[in-house]
Motif scaffolding. Structure first.
Motif, PDB file in Angstrom:
ATOM      1  N   LEU A   1     -11.028 -17.890 -13.555  1.00  0.00           N
ATOM      2  CA  LEU A   1     -10.045 -18.580 -14.398  1.00  0.00           C
ATOM      3  C   LEU A   1      -9.637 -17.696 -15.578  1.00  0.00           C
ATOM      4  N   ALA A   2     -10.625 -17.036 -16.182  1.00  0.00           N
ATOM      5  CA  ALA A   2     -10.330 -16.176 -17.334  1.00  0.00           C
ATOM      6  C   ALA A   2      -9.391 -15.041 -16.936  1.00  0.00           C
ATOM      7  N   LYS A   3      -9.654 -14.417 -15.792  1.00  0.00           N
ATOM      8  CA  LYS A   3      -8.795 -13.317 -15.340  1.00  0.00           C
ATOM      9  C   LYS A   3      -7.411 -13.828 -14.943  1.00  0.00           C
ATOM     10  N   SER A   4      -7.349 -15.007 -14.352  1.00  0.00           N
ATOM     11  CA  SER A   4      -6.046 -15.585 -13.998  1.00  0.00           C
ATOM     12  C   SER A   4      -5.211 -15.818 -15.251  1.00  0.00           C
ATOM     13  N   LEU A   5      -5.856 -16.297 -16.293  1.00  0.00           N
ATOM     14  CA  LEU A   5      -5.149 -16.526 -17.552  1.00  0.00           C
ATOM     15  C   LEU A   5      -4.637 -15.203 -18.120  1.00  0.00           C
ATOM     16  N   HIS A   6      -5.468 -14.169 -18.051  1.00  0.00           N
ATOM     17  CA  HIS A   6      -5.073 -12.860 -18.592  1.00  0.00           C
ATOM     18  C   HIS A   6      -3.938 -12.235 -17.792  1.00  0.00           C
ATOM     19  N   TYR A   7      -4.084 -12.170 -16.457  1.00  0.00           N
ATOM     20  CA  TYR A   7      -3.118 -11.437 -15.634  1.00  0.00           C
ATOM     21  C   TYR A   7      -1.809 -12.186 -15.422  1.00  0.00           C
ATOM     22  N   ASN A   8      -1.711 -13.413 -15.895  1.00  0.00           N
ATOM     23  CA  ASN A   8      -0.440 -14.134 -15.879  1.00  0.00           C
ATOM     24  C   ASN A   8       0.181 -14.212 -17.269  1.00  0.00           C
ATOM     25  N   SER A   9      -0.470 -13.604 -18.246  1.00  0.00           N
ATOM     26  CA  SER A   9      -0.032 -13.711 -19.640  1.00  0.00           C
ATOM     27  C   SER A   9       0.761 -12.472 -20.053  1.00  0.00           C
ATOM     28  N   PRO A  10       1.391 -12.499 -21.221  1.00  0.00           N
ATOM     29  CA  PRO A  10       2.078 -11.298 -21.727  1.00  0.00           C
ATOM     30  C   PRO A  10       1.132 -10.124 -21.957  1.00  0.00           C
ATOM     31  N   ARG A  11      -0.193 -10.371 -21.947  1.00  0.00           N
ATOM     32  CA  ARG A  11      -1.179  -9.307 -22.166  1.00  0.00           C
ATOM     33  C   ARG A  11      -1.644  -8.655 -20.861  1.00  0.00           C
TER      34      ARG A  11
END
Length: 470
Positions: free
Chosen positions: A200-210
């Motif tokens: 979940l943490a990686k999904s949040l990161h790799y779909n974000s502007p970051r």
């Protein structure tokens, strides 16, 4: 009970073959002899070569079929080397440019490197030097392309659509992630081990502007206090994860194991958006998205004095809870489909079904290890299955030792301990509820099953909380 489960295998992954077999090089020089000499040398080295007698012709050929590398003289008619370099970097930034220069214009070549050229070659040519410069340039380009391809694959792998589950709980998790993906608010993910908190943490990161910035992970359960301090905040020999994650995302797993003194330092960094590097007497500005994870109830830990309340509120602006797999059994068939497609490809298998008895075992098992345990069981089954159908013969013996109605959840003990009295009462309540359920609420039968006097069991059902009625 579920019947045979049909697995449809689809190949959706991209090829990981080498990006290009033969590299294309364009040589732009108004000196015909030197241009053709250089083209001959590079052709013998296995490169595809294209030549142009001036900057204008070179630019036209680049637009028609972009090369991997351009070798350009500085002084050419119509469009000089610097002008050609500017056009290339404005429209084709992925193309590398090496400047060809005479001794009198070395300073100009160096200036060209400041605006985008990767290197320069002096006239007259040293053949071996030319080969080395071009080889290193194309190796660097290939590494860059592989990194770009890897980032694309990571972004695809961690798309929200790859969070598998049809249960309301998982759909709600995905809904929350989509709402917060562009923000900066800290996220706290809780749930048992093996439930996909890091996914979940990686999904949040790799779909974000970051997504093109660092994603750094640290597990607080893996270090002693002094090691953990260096790992998070850095020391004389290197940066800590706070500096490494700057402008990206920091995922802190098992945050419940962070000692109180380090909780104070982390809170300071969160409040000030700065890190204090004692050895260098510096304060470094931080721009980090914090995602933390825990297997325990951090709210309860604050009540017990094991976790700072102010840090808890800072970290849990967006709380996300992942229920255990045994509480969302409807997700199991979808997870099985996903794992079987993946494992069929990895192990060159053609498994299409799970027979009804095996599926029944998978649906009734308690999955104390959650999704990780399910994956390991299916991986073993795929490896051991010789035909197209998985049956119970390839399952580990433990799979059917504990059924859902008999499960007794043993809490994980964090480093700072637990309240034994409360946990014993929870355990006792669970046992009594199981006994009452199996005897349809018959107190006498349940007391016999628990080896208790009937009056003792009646007294316990009155005293203990959460005793169900049957």
């Amino acid at each position: 009970m579920l019947n045979c489960h049909n697995i449809v295998v689809q190949n959706t992954s991209e090829s990981t073959e080498r990006i290009m077999e033969q590299r294309k090089i364009l040589i732009a020089d108004d000196d015909h002899i030197e241009k053709e000499s250089l083209a001959t040398i590079l052709h013998r080295e296995g490169y595809e070569t294209i030549t142009a007698g001036d900057g204008k012709e070179a630019w036209e050929k680049i637009q028609q079929s972009p090369p991997d590398l351009v070798l350009t003289d500085l002084k050419m008619p119509y469009l000089n080397g610097l002008e050609l370099l500017s056009e290339i970097k404005a429209h084709y930034p992925e193309i590398e440019v090496v400047i060809i220069t005479g001794y009198a214009t070395v300073e100009s070549a160096i200036n060209a490197m400041k605006v985008g050229a990767i290197d320069y070659i002096s006239k007259p040519f040293n053949v071996e030097e030319v080969k080395i410069i071009i080889k290193k340039t194309l190796e660097k380009k290939e590494l860059q392309e592989e990194n770009i391809q890897l980032r694309k694959q990571l972004k695809e792998y961690y798309q929200f659509k790859n969070i598998i589950g049809s249960s309301h709980a998982i759909q709600e998790v995905v809904r929350i992630l989509k709402k917060i993906v562009n923000g900066m608010s800290p996220v706290l993910i809780t749930g048992e081990e093996g439930n996909g908190k890091e996914l979940l943490a990686k999904s949040l990161h790799y779909n974000s502007p970051r997504k093109d910035r660092p994603f750094i992970t640290v597990n607080c359960g893996a270090f002693q206090q002094d090691q953990m301090e260096r790992e998070i905040f850095g020391g004389p020999n290197g940066k800590g994860v706070l500096e490494q994650a700057n402008h990206g995302t920091l995922f802190i797993d098992e945050i419940e194991n962070l000692p109180i003194p380090l909780q104070v330092r982390l809170l300071e960094s969160l409040k000030d958006n700065m890190i204090r590097v004692t050895e260098k007497n510096q304060r470094i500005p931080l721009n980090i998205r914090y995602i933390t994870a825990s297997t325990v109830d951090l709210g309860r830990e604050t009540e017990l004095g094991n976790f700072r309340e102010d840090l808890y509120y800072r970290l849990s602006v967006i709380p996300i809870f992942i229920p255990p797999l045994r509480d969302r059994k409807e997700d199991i068939p979808l997870l099985l489909n996903h794992f079987l497609k993946q494992l069929n490809k990895e192990h060159n298998k053609k498994i299409r079904f799970i027979d009804s008895e095996a599926m029944d075992d998978l649906m009734t098992h308690t999955w104390q290890g959650n999704v990780t345990e399910l994956y390991n069981v299916i991986q073993r089954a795929v490896i051991l299955t010789e035909g197209e159908v998985i049956n119970t013969d390839v399952f580990p013996d433990r799979l059917n030792e504990v059924r859902e109605e008999e499960v007794l959840v043993i809490p994980k003990i964090p480093k700072h301990g637990i309240n034994l009295k409360e946990e014993v009462e929870k355990f006792e309540t669970q046992l009594i509820n199981h006994a009452l359920k199996r005897t349809n609420g018959a107190i006498t039968l349940a007391s016999e099953m628990l080896k208790l006097k009937r009056t003792t069991l009646v007294e316990k059902t009155k005293r203990l909380k959460d005793i169900a009625e049957y």
